[in-house]
Structures are given as C-alpha cells and as structure tokens.
Motif scaffolding. Sequence first.
Motif, PDB file in Angstrom:
ATOM      1  N   ASN A   1       0.811  -1.222   0.000  1.00 41.83           N
ATOM      2  CA  ASN A   1       0.000   0.000   0.000  1.00 41.83           C
ATOM      3  C   ASN A   1       0.847   1.277   0.000  1.00 41.83           C
ATOM      4  O   ASN A   1       0.577   2.224   0.736  1.00 41.83           O
ATOM      5  CB  ASN A   1      -0.941   0.012   1.215  1.00 41.83           C
ATOM      6  CG  ASN A   1      -2.037   1.055   1.064  1.00 41.83           C
ATOM      7  OD1 ASN A   1      -2.552   1.288  -0.030  1.00 41.83           O
ATOM      8  ND2 ASN A   1      -2.396   1.714   2.157  1.00 41.83           N
TER       9      ASN A   1
ATOM     10  N   LYS B   1       2.152   4.797  -1.010  1.00 44.94           N
ATOM     11  CA  LYS B   1       1.621   6.012  -1.616  1.00 44.94           C
ATOM     12  C   LYS B   1       2.688   7.098  -1.570  1.00 44.94           C
ATOM     13  O   LYS B   1       3.468   7.170  -0.622  1.00 44.94           O
ATOM     14  CB  LYS B   1       0.371   6.502  -0.877  1.00 44.94           C
ATOM     15  CG  LYS B   1      -0.796   5.530  -0.913  1.00 44.94           C
ATOM     16  CD  LYS B   1      -2.010   6.096  -0.195  1.00 44.94           C
ATOM     17  CE  LYS B   1      -3.173   5.093  -0.243  1.00 44.94           C
ATOM     18  NZ  LYS B   1      -4.385   5.626   0.433  1.00 44.94           N
ATOM     19  N   LYS B   2       2.708   7.913  -2.610  1.00 44.61           N
ATOM     20  CA  LYS B   2       3.572   9.088  -2.626  1.00 44.61           C
ATOM     21  C   LYS B   2       2.787  10.257  -3.198  1.00 44.61           C
ATOM     22  O   LYS B   2       2.439  10.265  -4.381  1.00 44.61           O
ATOM     23  CB  LYS B   2       4.842   8.840  -3.458  1.00 44.61           C
ATOM     24  CG  LYS B   2       5.784  10.062  -3.491  1.00 44.61           C
ATOM     25  CD  LYS B   2       6.223  10.481  -2.098  1.00 44.61           C
ATOM     26  CE  LYS B   2       7.080  11.712  -2.112  1.00 44.61           C
ATOM     27  NZ  LYS B   2       7.437  12.160  -0.747  1.00 44.61           N
ATOM     28  N   HIS B   3       2.497  11.218  -2.313  1.00 48.29           N
ATOM     29  CA  HIS B   3       1.731  12.398  -2.705  1.00 48.29           C
ATOM     30  C   HIS B   3       2.622  13.621  -2.621  1.00 48.29           C
ATOM     31  O   HIS B   3       3.445  13.739  -1.709  1.00 48.29           O
ATOM     32  CB  HIS B   3       0.512  12.571  -1.794  1.00 48.29           C
ATOM     33  CG  HIS B   3      -0.464  11.434  -1.865  1.00 48.29           C
ATOM     34  ND1 HIS B   3      -1.514  11.286  -0.966  1.00 48.29           N
ATOM     35  CD2 HIS B   3      -0.544  10.383  -2.736  1.00 48.29           C
ATOM     36  CE1 HIS B   3      -2.200  10.197  -1.294  1.00 48.29           C
ATOM     37  NE2 HIS B   3      -1.620   9.626  -2.339  1.00 48.29           N
TER      38      HIS B   3
ATOM     39  N   LYS C   1      -1.324  12.869  -6.506  1.00 51.77           N
ATOM     40  CA  LYS C   1      -1.184  11.477  -6.081  1.00 51.77           C
ATOM     41  C   LYS C   1      -0.373  10.718  -7.133  1.00 51.77           C
ATOM     42  O   LYS C   1      -0.924   9.999  -7.967  1.00 51.77           O
ATOM     43  CB  LYS C   1      -2.561  10.852  -5.873  1.00 51.77           C
ATOM     44  CG  LYS C   1      -3.377  11.561  -4.792  1.00 51.77           C
ATOM     45  CD  LYS C   1      -4.765  10.961  -4.656  1.00 51.77           C
ATOM     46  CE  LYS C   1      -5.556  11.690  -3.569  1.00 51.77           C
ATOM     47  NZ  LYS C   1      -6.918  11.138  -3.427  1.00 51.77           N
TER      48      LYS C   1
ATOM     49  N   ASP D   1      -0.370   5.810  -5.749  1.00 51.08           N
ATOM     50  CA  ASP D   1      -1.577   5.829  -4.921  1.00 51.08           C
ATOM     51  C   ASP D   1      -2.019   4.434  -4.512  1.00 51.08           C
ATOM     52  O   ASP D   1      -3.061   3.943  -4.926  1.00 51.08           O
ATOM     53  CB  ASP D   1      -2.697   6.550  -5.680  1.00 51.08           C
ATOM     54  CG  ASP D   1      -3.850   6.959  -4.773  1.00 51.08           C
ATOM     55  OD1 ASP D   1      -3.613   7.151  -3.569  1.00 51.08           O
ATOM     56  OD2 ASP D   1      -4.974   7.096  -5.283  1.00 51.08           O
ATOM     57  N   GLY D   2      -1.172   3.772  -3.717  1.00 45.54           N
ATOM     58  CA  GLY D   2      -1.570   2.495  -3.134  1.00 45.54           C
ATOM     59  C   GLY D   2      -1.106   1.279  -3.911  1.00 45.54           C
ATOM     60  O   GLY D   2      -1.920   0.497  -4.404  1.00 45.54           O
TER      61      GLY D   2
ATOM     62  N   THR E   1       7.798   5.456  -8.318  1.00 48.18           N
ATOM     63  CA  THR E   1       7.774   4.184  -7.590  1.00 48.18           C
ATOM     64  C   THR E   1       9.188   3.671  -7.361  1.00 48.18           C
ATOM     65  O   THR E   1       9.536   3.244  -6.246  1.00 48.18           O
ATOM     66  CB  THR E   1       6.965   3.133  -8.373  1.00 48.18           C
ATOM     67  OG1 THR E   1       5.622   3.602  -8.542  1.00 48.18           O
ATOM     68  CG2 THR E   1       6.950   1.804  -7.641  1.00 48.18           C
TER      69      THR E   1
ATOM     70  N   THR F   1       4.638   8.566   1.396  1.00 51.17           N
ATOM     71  CA  THR F   1       3.617   9.240   2.201  1.00 51.17           C
ATOM     72  C   THR F   1       2.918   8.258   3.121  1.00 51.17           C
ATOM     73  O   THR F   1       2.531   8.605   4.241  1.00 51.17           O
ATOM     74  CB  THR F   1       2.577   9.905   1.267  1.00 51.17           C
ATOM     75  OG1 THR F   1       3.249  10.785   0.371  1.00 51.17           O
ATOM     76  CG2 THR F   1       1.547  10.685   2.066  1.00 51.17           C
ATOM     77  N   GLU F   2       2.772   7.032   2.649  1.00 53.55           N
ATOM     78  CA  GLU F   2       2.055   6.006   3.400  1.00 53.55           C
ATOM     79  C   GLU F   2       2.502   4.647   2.914  1.00 53.55           C
ATOM     80  O   GLU F   2       3.035   4.509   1.810  1.00 53.55           O
ATOM     81  CB  GLU F   2       0.542   6.190   3.181  1.00 53.55           C
ATOM     82  CG  GLU F   2      -0.352   5.365   4.072  1.00 53.55           C
ATOM     83  CD  GLU F   2      -1.821   5.656   3.821  1.00 53.55           C
ATOM     84  OE1 GLU F   2      -2.613   4.696   3.703  1.00 53.55           O
ATOM     85  OE2 GLU F   2      -2.182   6.850   3.727  1.00 53.55           O
TER      86      GLU F   2
ATOM     87  N   GLY G   1      -1.005   6.069 -11.131  1.00 53.13           N
ATOM     88  CA  GLY G   1      -0.543   5.802  -9.779  1.00 53.13           C
ATOM     89  C   GLY G   1      -0.941   4.470  -9.196  1.00 53.13           C
ATOM     90  O   GLY G   1      -0.596   4.167  -8.054  1.00 53.13           O
ATOM     91  N   LYS G   2      -1.671   3.646  -9.958  1.00 51.31           N
ATOM     92  CA  LYS G   2      -2.112   2.346  -9.451  1.00 51.31           C
ATOM     93  C   LYS G   2      -1.701   1.238 -10.414  1.00 51.31           C
ATOM     94  O   LYS G   2      -1.582   1.474 -11.624  1.00 51.31           O
ATOM     95  CB  LYS G   2      -3.637   2.316  -9.288  1.00 51.31           C
ATOM     96  CG  LYS G   2      -4.206   3.321  -8.287  1.00 51.31           C
ATOM     97  CD  LYS G   2      -5.721   3.234  -8.260  1.00 51.31           C
ATOM     98  CE  LYS G   2      -6.335   4.264  -7.324  1.00 51.31           C
ATOM     99  NZ  LYS G   2      -6.080   3.922  -5.913  1.00 51.31           N
TER     100      LYS G   2
END
Length: 324
Positions: free
Chosen positions: A10, A12-14, A30, A33-34, A58, A69-70, A231-232
């Motif tokens: 999961n 994420k980079k915003h 985003k 994004d996950g 990525t 970010t997450e 982003g996915k």
Amino acid sequence: MSEVLVRVENIKKHFAGTRKFFSREREIVKAVDGLTFDIIQGETLSLVGESGCGKSTTGRVLLKLLEPTEGSIHFDDQEITHLNENELRPYRKEMQMVFQDPYASLNPRMKVKEIIEEPLIVHGIDAATRKKRVNELLETVGLNTYHGNRYPHEFSGGQRQRIGIARALAVNPRLIIADEPVSALDVSIQAQILNLLKDLQEEYELTYLFISHDLSVVEHVSDRVAVMYLGKIVELGSKTQIFENPLHPYTKALLSAVPIANPRLKRERIVLKGDIPNPANPPSGCAFHTRCPFATERCKVEEPKYESYGDQHFAACHFVEELA
C-alpha cells in the motif's frame, strides 16, 4: 518456494501541487496511490505504463530517494520504510539504480574511474581493493582501464550507460532498479545494453525492477509485468499472461499499439481518447473509465477491486470475465 526480496504494501507518494484559486490550500498530486506487489529474488519485474503514471516515482520510493507518504517497504524481510540515513546505509549497498539519462546521471567533472570508485569510498573499501574493483567492472561492462582516465563527455550514449551500470554494480547489490535504461539510446545500442543487463543478471544473480514504456523491450527482458495507470497497478502477471492473455482494457490498448515486424500482419488498434487525467484530481470510481471504451455507469462510481484471476494473474476491472 521462491524467495521474496522486496515486498511493497500500500505504498503512496503524494506531492503538494499548486495553490487552489482563492485558497491557501494546495492541490495534492497522487503520483503513487496504493501499490502492493512483491519482487522475487533473481527475477525481472517490469513496470510499464504511459508517461506520468508514476513508474519512476515508484522506483525512487523503493530506494528511499523519496520518502513514502504512506505504506511499508520490506527488503529481505526487514522493514526499511522509516529508517533514517545512518540506519539505511547498509541497505544502500543492496539496492542501486541505473538512471534513464546517461548524459545527466554522470558527473562531468569526474573521470570515469572516479565515478565508479565513489560508492566504494562511501562504503569504506580500502584503496587497493577499490582500484582492482574499478578495473574489473570496466572490463565487465565492455570497457577497459584506458577508458577509466577519460571524462563522460568523451563517450557515446551507450558507453555512458555502461559506465552507469558499472557504478551500480560497484558495491555488489542484490537489487537494481533500471529506470528506462535504454530509452535514450539508438535501437542497435539498446540491444547491446539489454543483452549486457541479462548477462550480468545471470553472472551476479541480480534482481531487476525494470521501468519502461516500450513493450517490445519489456517482452524481451521480463519474467513478470506490472501495468500502471494513474498511480495504481491495474494488472500484474507473468510475461506470457500479459502478452498473450491480457485482462484489463488498458493493457489490451497498450499491446495493440506495439508495432508488428511483419508488414502483412495487421493488428486491430484500440485507440484511447483523451489524455491521462490530472493526478491531483483523479476521476471517481475506476480511474480508467474516462478513456475506457467498455466503461459503464458502474465504473464511474465504484472502484474495481484488485483481484486474482488464477495462477498469480491479478487485475482491477469490473468486467474481466465478460471481456475475456
């Protein structure tokens, strides 16, 4: 069982974008994004998609050149997501990068031998060992000790990329992230560099994350392929699954654009209308629905689940079975 070298969960980079009109708030871009995926020891996992989909971001997040970010990143069963620079230093030897632009990625003020030697100095290798290692690496990538005393501007693009590969190999990494390593090179030189990368993988038991938008190159080098959009990851599977039995409409559209060498054969082209949506304001539901020729009202409001369709083949689309 195959050994998982890298596990991403999961991620994420915003990024903070421009300010909104009449507001102090900034748009949130985003870029990634996950993402959730594994890289198996010794394989080549290719990351493909249009420009701007988040492929290069990525790669930089995995190397901790950008802070996520997450999400979490595990390397060889050790979580490295929140390590500081000193704690991360031992892992820097295990993960290296070959950059896209062979002209911009080398310091023009340093001789080639100094460029290759620099990571060895950073990691405390003694002078005698450094000199021997630099000469070995020059020979390995198809150059020689004479080239070590020259500056980057004295080389062609293909030779510069060989220097970049030698620098990446200097500290004996296990993972190399190759960010479009041949996109700036002539076609004949591309083949030489790709064959060099495959030979090095066999010789040094390397693992590659290969980032590219050229599906012909991806088909040549990959074991597995992950397709990114906005982003996915929208589809992931083995090379054979992706190229012979694509599940997602976006993957099918990308493959339909690949030229066929035989002029007598024709392929039905799937033309996508419009550009990739703004990652600061992605569409609701399925992010691809604004360009998908098969989109319905459901696609506009409900985000598809990223599911397995057997034999480690994953996709995120509401109508995989219908479109098959």
